[in-house]
Design a protein around this motif. Structure first.
Motif, PDB file in Angstrom:
ATOM      1  N   GLY A 155      89.462  47.829  29.587  1.00 47.97           N
ATOM      2  CA  GLY A 155      89.800  49.240  29.738  1.00 47.97           C
ATOM      3  C   GLY A 155      90.420  49.495  31.103  1.00 47.97           C
ATOM      4  N   ARG A 178      91.446  52.870  33.756  1.00 45.40           N
ATOM      5  CA  ARG A 178      91.453  54.315  33.982  1.00 45.40           C
ATOM      6  C   ARG A 178      92.878  54.774  34.246  1.00 45.40           C
ATOM      7  NH1 ARG A 178      88.935  55.180  38.732  1.00 45.40           N
ATOM      8  NH2 ARG A 178      88.825  52.928  38.950  1.00 45.40           N
ATOM      9  N   HIS A 196      86.487  58.171  31.435  1.00 45.22           N
ATOM     10  CA  HIS A 196      86.056  57.710  32.752  1.00 45.22           C
ATOM     11  C   HIS A 196      86.843  58.396  33.867  1.00 45.22           C
ATOM     12  CE1 HIS A 196      83.972  54.082  30.977  1.00 45.22           C
ATOM     13  NE2 HIS A 196      83.137  54.450  31.919  1.00 45.22           N
ATOM     14  N   TYR A 232      78.335  56.463  34.646  1.00 49.34           N
ATOM     15  CA  TYR A 232      79.591  55.722  34.447  1.00 49.34           C
ATOM     16  C   TYR A 232      79.339  54.341  33.825  1.00 49.34           C
ATOM     17  CZ  TYR A 232      84.238  53.855  35.806  1.00 49.34           C
ATOM     18  OH  TYR A 232      85.482  53.297  35.805  1.00 49.34           O
ATOM     19  N   MET A 259      80.716  52.785  30.225  1.00 48.13           N
ATOM     20  CA  MET A 259      81.431  51.503  30.185  1.00 48.13           C
ATOM     21  C   MET A 259      80.724  50.526  29.251  1.00 48.13           C
ATOM     22  SD  MET A 259      83.009  49.322  33.287  1.00 48.13           S
ATOM     23  CE  MET A 259      83.188  47.546  33.212  1.00 48.13           C
ATOM     24  N   ASP A 268      81.705  51.437  25.818  1.00 45.80           N
ATOM     25  CA  ASP A 268      83.060  50.923  25.537  1.00 45.80           C
ATOM     26  C   ASP A 268      83.017  49.492  25.019  1.00 45.80           C
ATOM     27  OD1 ASP A 268      84.411  53.168  26.563  1.00 45.80           O
ATOM     28  OD2 ASP A 268      84.414  52.352  28.608  1.00 45.80           O
ATOM     29  N   GLN A 298      83.949  45.178  39.176  1.00 42.34           N
ATOM     30  CA  GLN A 298      83.359  45.616  37.907  1.00 42.34           C
ATOM     31  C   GLN A 298      82.232  44.702  37.438  1.00 42.34           C
ATOM     32  OE1 GLN A 298      84.261  48.546  36.391  1.00 42.34           O
ATOM     33  NE2 GLN A 298      85.479  48.830  38.244  1.00 42.34           N
TER      34      GLN A 298
HETATM   35  N1  TRP Z   1      85.538  50.730  35.049  1.00 44.34           N
HETATM   36  C1  TRP Z   1      86.770  50.047  34.809  1.00 44.34           C
HETATM   37  C2  TRP Z   1      87.620  50.127  36.082  1.00 44.34           C
HETATM   38  O1  TRP Z   1      87.523  51.065  36.809  1.00 44.34           O
HETATM   39  C3  TRP Z   1      87.527  50.631  33.667  1.00 44.34           C
HETATM   40  C4  TRP Z   1      86.763  50.478  32.398  1.00 44.34           C
HETATM   41  C5  TRP Z   1      86.170  51.464  31.672  1.00 44.34           C
HETATM   42  C6  TRP Z   1      86.504  49.250  31.724  1.00 44.34           C
HETATM   43  N2  TRP Z   1      85.562  50.936  30.590  1.00 44.34           N
HETATM   44  C7  TRP Z   1      85.738  49.587  30.587  1.00 44.34           C
HETATM   45  C8  TRP Z   1      86.842  47.905  31.983  1.00 44.34           C
HETATM   46  C9  TRP Z   1      85.292  48.619  29.715  1.00 44.34           C
HETATM   47  C10 TRP Z   1      86.405  46.946  31.099  1.00 44.34           C
HETATM   48  C11 TRP Z   1      85.620  47.290  29.981  1.00 44.34           C
HETATM   49  O2  TRP Z   1      88.414  49.245  36.312  1.00 44.34           O
END
Ligand code: TRP
Length: 329
Positions: free
Chosen positions: A7, A9, A43, A126, A130, A133, A148
């Motif tokens: 993912g 942002r 996010h 947060y 995640m 996700d 991360q």
């Molecule tokens: N937190 C991640 C970032 O800021 C972005 C993200 C949100 C993400 N959900 C995720 C990354 C799930 C991997 C899997 O870079």
């Protein structure tokens, strides 16, 4: 075939660091694994609650992903908020996340310092969003950077906790995916750390030839090697790091030899670097504009992506609810 998920942002345009650090690998990975790539617009609300460009930011990142070669017919590409099952799983996971562990998260503590006027509960949870996700597709592999890793560790904790609490095996514990030694960190050209969108040192996929040249010509160097065989200074090493990614080995060897001989002209080095960066991103750059203006195409891509993502998400959510004990009357 692994389930891989990533993912991003939508808080700015993609730069060379995003491209060479991740996106370029994704374009290959999508053919080797079952990949989910999504835009984490929910996010983004934790830090950008009412950006006037909210929709544009999502559209930009989507267009840049597609232009770089992510294929919506191969991978599942979607916008997070188009998949309400993620929010539903987030609620359920919130019941298993403890205040203490959330407050101890490094990213939360950093945000408390950075945006003291808006320490919202979304920031605190947060990592739970995640985790939702990732777990909603029961992904086994998540390509993440250092920053991360703690979130991924927490995802494993929540998965384990859920499985233990409900005596289920719904969730696998996701592992970090590192691109087998190919992981390239693109430094900024301002002599400091890595390239970032907020650092003001980014070269973006949307930059045109002139902009690329201007940014590269501004790159920090030093006053030249003091004598032959001088050790390379950090800012010059950064320039070579980027050159190695975009230029031919011969070109790199040529400039290395010149540095080693103490006769290098940084102006020539930068001209070469700018030309090679542009050669690399020009085709992507051209496609971005084309894709971004094709609203019908973007609409089709997001609808198709959301449908695929929701199908996978609903299958997981069904198991989750069964494990918890939700039943129809
Ligand atoms: N937190 C991640 C970032 O800021 C972005 C993200 C949100 C993400 N959900 C995720 C990354 C799930 C991997 C899997 O870079």
């Amino acid at each position: 075939m692994e389930i891989v998920l990533s993912g991003i942002r939508p808080t700015g345009h993609l730069h060379l660091g995003n491209y060479f650090g991740a996106l370029r690998n994704f374009t290959k990975m999508q053919h080797e694994h079952r990949c989910f790539f999504f835009i984490a617009d929910l996010h983004a609300l934790t830090t950008h609650p009412k950006s006037a460009d909210f929709h544009d930011n999502v559209r930009n990142v989507l267009a840049e992903y597609l232009a770089a070669g992510l294929d919506p017919d191969v991978a599942t590409i979607y916008v997070q908020s188009d998949v309400p099952e993620i929010a539903e799983l987030y609620v359920l996971l919130n019941m298993l996340a403890y205040q203490g562990e959330l407050e101890r998260t490094a990213s939360f503590k950093e945000k408390v310092r950075k945006q003291a006027d808006n320490v919202n509960a979304g920031l605190l949870t947060y990592p739970v969003l995640m985790a939702a996700d990732i777990l909603i597709h029961r992904a086994g592999k998540v390509p993440v950077g250092k920053d991360q890793e703690q979130h991924l560790e927490m995802t494993r904790t929540f998965a384990r906790r859920f499985n233990n609490l409900y005596g289920s095996e719904v969730f696998p514990e996701p592992a970090a995916f590192n691109f087998g030694g190919e992981l390239i960190k693109i430094p900024g050209l301002d002599g400091s750390g890595k390239m970032g969108k907020s650092e003001g040192n980014g070269i973006f996929l949307i930059d045109d030839e002139k902009t690329v040249a201007r940014k590269v010509m501004r790159a920090v160097t030093d006053s030249g090697p003091a004598h032959p065989h001088s050790e390379m200074s950090a800012p010059v090493r950064n320039i070579f790091t980027v050159l190695e990614v975009v230029a031919s080995p011969d070109t790199v060897a040529h400039f290395r030899a010149q540095h080693d001989a103490g006769v290098i002209r940084y102006g020539d080095l930068k001209k070469q670097l700018a030309a090679d960066i542009w050669r690399t991103i020009a085709p992507i750059h051209a496609r971005i504009a084309e894709i971004k203006s094709d609203r019908d195409y973007l609409s089709r891509v997001t609808l198709h992506g959301a449908a695929k993502a929701r199908e996978s998400a609903q299958a997981t959510l069904k198991e989750v609810k069964k494990a918890i004990g939700f039943k129809a009357f």
